[in-house]
Design a protein around this motif. Structure first.
Motif, short mmCIF file in Angstrom:
data_model
loop_
_atom_site.label_atom_id
_atom_site.label_comp_id
_atom_site.label_asym_id
_atom_site.label_seq_id
_atom_site.Cartn_x
_atom_site.Cartn_y
_atom_site.Cartn_z
N ALA A 45 -7.64 2.76 5.20
CA ALA A 45 -8.48 2.95 4.01
C ALA A 45 -7.69 2.77 2.72
N LYS A 48 -9.56 0.89 -0.32
CA LYS A 48 -10.61 1.68 -0.97
C LYS A 48 -10.02 2.82 -1.79
N THR A 52 -10.37 3.11 -5.91
CA THR A 52 -10.97 4.30 -6.50
C THR A 52 -9.98 5.02 -7.41
#
Length: 81
Positions: A45, A48, A52
């Protein structure tokens, strides 16, 4: 030599910029620490989390810049005269 009113405006502006910059700096450090911890736990991940994180850091930095702009506007516009 400036008047008392001008020096008070300067110190108030200095104080406002200092206080406005404390909050986002503390939160940015916490956010980066949590992002590194999240990437360490779930490597897949990473994209992502990084995206963010960068977006949230940009918003936090914008708050600091807005505080600087407001303080400088109050300093140079002198609305109380």
């Amino acid at each position: 030599m400036g008047t008392y009113h001008e020096s008070t405006d300067f110190y108030c502006c200095w104080l406002a910029v200092g206080l406005v910059s404390i909050g986002p700096r503390v939160v940015q450090g916490t956010a980066v620490g949590q992002a590194v911890e999240g990437i360490a736990r779930q490597l897949e991940a990473k994209g992502k989390i990084r995206g963010t994180l960068l977006l949230s850091l940009a918003f936090m930095e914008a708050l600091t810049i807005y505080g600087l702009v407001v303080a400088l506007t109050l300093l140079f516009s002198d609305p109380f005269d």
